[in-house]
Enzyme design. Structure first.
Site, PDB file in Angstrom:
ATOM      1  N   ASP A  70       0.844  -1.194   0.000  1.00  0.00           N
ATOM      2  CA  ASP A  70       0.000   0.000   0.000  1.00  0.00           C
ATOM      3  C   ASP A  70       0.880   1.245   0.000  1.00  0.00           C
ATOM      4  OD1 ASP A  70       0.802  -0.069   2.706  1.00  0.00           O
ATOM      5  OD2 ASP A  70      -1.091   0.778   3.399  1.00  0.00           O
ATOM      6  N   PRO A  71       0.308   2.419  -0.284  1.00  0.00           N
ATOM      7  CA  PRO A  71       1.122   3.630  -0.410  1.00  0.00           C
ATOM      8  C   PRO A  71       1.768   4.044   0.913  1.00  0.00           C
ATOM      9  CG  PRO A  71      -1.061   3.922  -1.409  1.00  0.00           C
ATOM     10  CD  PRO A  71      -1.107   2.659  -0.606  1.00  0.00           C
TER      11      PRO A  71
END
EC number: 3.2.2.27
Length: 232
Positions: A70-71
């Site tokens: 995920d970011p």
């Protein structure tokens, strides 16, 4: 209510390939989840960068997929590309280890910039399994439905293309190998480059293996040297 395809800010070839995903009920749920998240706090990356990986690497240009989870969840770090941070932002520990492996594998001097756009523009899809995150809350959007979308991305690449290199690092990414037709593509697995993996990533030599495979299949290899990009 449905998604208006004309308003989805993603490169046209991807819009066509992923049309069924955008028109599905789960993607509408992702949209509502994002709207609610934005009401309650900051979301990264900015909305105009959520599909950055796709906009920099059109479907027909994909040669390599590097899958992240995920970011980054700190201000100014996430830019819609797995492992990448904008110019001027300190290189994160996992990316620093990727650079060390590239140096050992290919003899390339480690760059002082974490922007991987140069790779993306050559055909490296820097895909996160989850495409958004709440500020300072890792994995906070993991239940939004993004994994269904990113799984569909991987499946479409596997089914509709041949000769793509998939780099799957860490247990989470390696679990996606079952989505890929291994007889049509090269699947490379290794430990995660995070320092928490205690160096198990080193020695995987994925970058030279990738280029050897691309050359063998009549494709132009990736120039992994980001110094060629940062000097421009």
């Amino acid at each position: 209510m449905t998604i208006d395809l004309a308003k989805v800010k993603i490169e046209d070839s991807w819009k066509e390939v992923l049309k069924d995903e955008f028109l599905s009920s789960y993607f509408l749920e992702i949209k509502f989840n994002l709207i609610n998240a934005l009401k309650n706090g900051k979301v990264y990356p900015p909305s105009n960068l959520i599909f950055n990986a796709f906009n920099l690497t059109p479907f027909d240009k994909v040669k390599v997929v590097i899958l992240g989870q995920d970011p980054y969840h700190n201000e100014g770090e996430a830019m819609g590309l797995s492992f990448s941070v904008p110019k001027g932002v300190r290189v994160p520990p996992s990316l620093a280890n990727i650079y060390k492996e590239i140096k050992d594998d290919l003899g390339i001097i480690e760059p002082n910039c974490g922007d991987l756009s140069y790779w993306a523009k050559q055909g490296v899809l820097l895909l996160n399994a989850t495409l958004s995150v709440g500020a300072r809350m890792a994995n906070s959007h993991s239940n939004f439905g993004w994994q269904i979308f990113s799984d569909a991305v991987i499946k479409n690449i596997s089914e509709k293309k041949t000769g793509v290199v998939f780099m799957l690092w860490g247990n989470y990414a390696r679990a996606k190998a079952n989505l890929i037709e291994a007889n049509k593509h090269l699947v490379l697995t290794a430990a995660h480059p995070s320092p928490l993996a205690r160096g198990a990533f080193f020695g995987s030599r994925h970058f030279s293996k990738c280029n050897n495979y691309l050359i063998k299949n009549g494709q132009t290899p990736i120039d992994w040297d980001l110094n060629n990009y940062t000097l421009n």
